[in-house]
Design an enzyme around this catalytic site. Structure first.
Site, mmCIF file in Angstrom:
data_model
loop_
_atom_site.group_PDB
_atom_site.id
_atom_site.type_symbol
_atom_site.label_atom_id
_atom_site.label_comp_id
_atom_site.label_asym_id
_atom_site.label_seq_id
_atom_site.Cartn_x
_atom_site.Cartn_y
_atom_site.Cartn_z
ATOM 1 N N LYS A 35 -13.941 -7.767 -6.928
ATOM 2 C CA LYS A 35 -14.261 -7.889 -5.514
ATOM 3 C C LYS A 35 -15.761 -8.123 -5.381
ATOM 4 O O LYS A 35 -16.561 -7.378 -5.966
ATOM 5 C CB LYS A 35 -13.872 -6.622 -4.744
ATOM 6 C CG LYS A 35 -12.370 -6.377 -4.658
ATOM 7 C CD LYS A 35 -12.083 -5.082 -3.902
ATOM 8 C CE LYS A 35 -10.585 -4.837 -3.760
ATOM 9 N NZ LYS A 35 -10.304 -3.508 -3.142
ATOM 10 N N LYS A 48 0.847 -1.188 0.000
ATOM 11 C CA LYS A 48 0.000 0.000 0.000
ATOM 12 C C LYS A 48 0.887 1.244 0.000
ATOM 13 O O LYS A 48 1.761 1.400 0.867
ATOM 14 C CB LYS A 48 -0.899 0.010 1.237
ATOM 15 C CG LYS A 48 -1.969 -1.069 1.243
ATOM 16 C CD LYS A 48 -3.066 -0.792 0.237
ATOM 17 C CE LYS A 48 -4.223 -1.758 0.381
ATOM 18 N NZ LYS A 48 -5.318 -1.465 -0.571
#
Length: 321
Positions: free
Chosen positions: A247, A151
Site C-alpha cells: 500500500k 472483511k
C-alpha cells in the site's frame, strides 16, 4: 521556482465502512500540490490512526519539509528526507507526476511500462451481519464484480464465508481479518476456508505477533498487510506468509512500492496491491504496481459519496483508466 501547497480534505462515504477495528462514515485525506510555474501535479494520502498518523501530523511533516521541496528536493532525496508513511506518499506521487509532465511524458512512459486499459479490482464487503454480507455479495456480482474481499472479525467466520460463497458462486473470494484471529485454531480455520475455495487470507494475526503462522499449514495463501510496510520487512516474512500487500500509504509512495515489488519477486513472495479509503487520485498512483500484482484491491473511490476529478471509472469489477 517550486511551490508546494497542501491541505486536509474530508470525504464523506456513501455508506459506513466497517472492519474489525471500527466503523467509518467519512475519511480525511491530505492532498499535496506541486507547481513549477508551468506544470502542476497532485498527490493524495490517507493518514491512518492505526499507524499513529493524523491529518494534523501529516500536515506538520509536510510543513517541515516544505523549504527543502521548494529549494529543489528531488524524488530520490525525498526517500531519506521523510520516513515511510502517508506524508511521503503524497509528496512522492506528486513528484512522479511533475517529473513526467516536465519531460512531456506520462508516469507510465517514465517507467517504460504500457498503461493498461483496465485492471480487475476487488470489491470490499464491509463487516456486517451474515444476511447483509450475503446480500452485498449478491448485489456486487450482479454488478459484474469478479473479486470480493470479505472483511471479517472473530464471529461467524465460516458461516459468513459459506453464505457469501452461495450468493457468489463464481467470484474469487479473499478474506481480510485485520489482525483479529489471535487465539483461534488457525490450521482448522484455514482448511475450512479452503473448502469454500477462498483464494487468499489477509493478515489473520496482529503484526509482531504472527509467529503461529510458522507452525501451521497454509492450504490457502496467507498475505501480510499490517506486518509489511517497506522492503526491509519482506525478508523476515518468508517463513510465515506467501504474499505481501503493498500500500502506498504504508510504504511512503510509488518509489518504495516499486522497490518492494522487486524485492518480493526476488524472495519468491506473491504480490497484492491494496489501498486505504481515498479518491481516484490515490488509486491512480498505485496502478503501476497493480499491473504487476496477482491481486488488486483499489476500490476506495466506490465507497465515497463523491470522487475527485478526473475520476477513474469503476465498472464490471474493473477499474478503467
Amino acid at each position: 521556482m517550486m511551490h508546494m501547497s497542501f491541505g486536509a480534505v474530508e470525504l464523506p462515504l456513501a455508506k459506513p465502512f466497517v472492519i474489525s477495528r471500527g466503523t467509518r462514515t467519512a475519511v480525511t485525506v491530505v492532498r499535496v500540490t506541486l507547481t513549477d510555474g508551468e506544470f502542476t501535479a497532485t498527490g493524495e494520502c490517507t493518514p491512518t490512526a492505526h499507524y499513529q498518523e493524523s491529518p494534523e501530523s501529516v500536515c506538520e511533516q509536510l510543513e517541515l519539509i516544505r523549504p527543502q521541496v521548494e529549494a529543489g528536493l528531488n524524488r530520490d532525496a525525498l526517500q531519506q528526507a521523510l520516513p515511510i508513511g502517508s506524508a511521503r506518499n503524497a509528496l512522492d506521487c506528486a513528484m512522479w507526476h511533475l517529473d513526467a509532465a516536465k519531460q512531456g511524458k506520462t508516469v507510465w512512459q517514465l517507467l517504460d511500462m504500457a498503461a493498461p486499459v483496465s485492471v480487475i479490482t476487488a470489491e470490499t464487503l464491509s463487516l456486517d451481519s451474515l444476511e447483509n454480507m450475503a446480500k452485498a455479495a449478491e448485489v456486487a456480482v450482479a454488478g459484474g464484480a469478479k473479486l470480493l474481499k470479505i472483511k471479517l472479525n472473530r464471529e461467524q467466520i465460516i458461516e459468513k464465508v459459506a453464505a457469501i460463497r452461495a450468493a457468489a458462486p463464481g467470484a474469487t473470494l479473499v478474506v481480510d481479518a485485520n489482525e483479529s484471529w489471535l487465539g483461534l485454531d488457525l490450521e482448522s480455520l484455514f482448511h475450512a476456508l479452503h473448502e469454500f475455495n477462498v483464494a487468499m487470507i489477509e493478515q489473520p494475526l496482529p503484526a509482531g505477533n504472527d509467529q503461529d503462522l510458522v507452525r501451521c499449514l497454509h492450504p490457502v495463501p496467507v498475505c501480510a498487510d499490517e506486518s509489511c510496510h517497506e522492503r526491509t520487512d519482506i525478508a523476515g516474512l518468508t517463513d510465515r506468509y506467501e504474499m505481501i500487500n503493498i500500500k502506498l500509504d504504508k510504504c511512503g509512495g510509488l518509489t518504495e512500492a516499486l522497490a518492494m515489488t522487486a524485492e518480493a519477486r526476488r524472495l519468491g513472495l506473491r504480490i497484492m496491491v491494496g489501498c486505504m479509503l481515498g479518491s481516484s487520485i490515490a488509486m491512480e498512483a498505485a496502478l503501476p504496481v497493480a499491473v504487476q500484482a496477482e491481486r488488486v484491491d483499489l476500490d476506495g473511490p466506490i465507497w465515497l459519496a463523491q470522487d475527485a476529478e478526473p475520476a477513474l471509472r469503476y465498472e464490471h469489477g474493473e477499474v478503467w483508466l
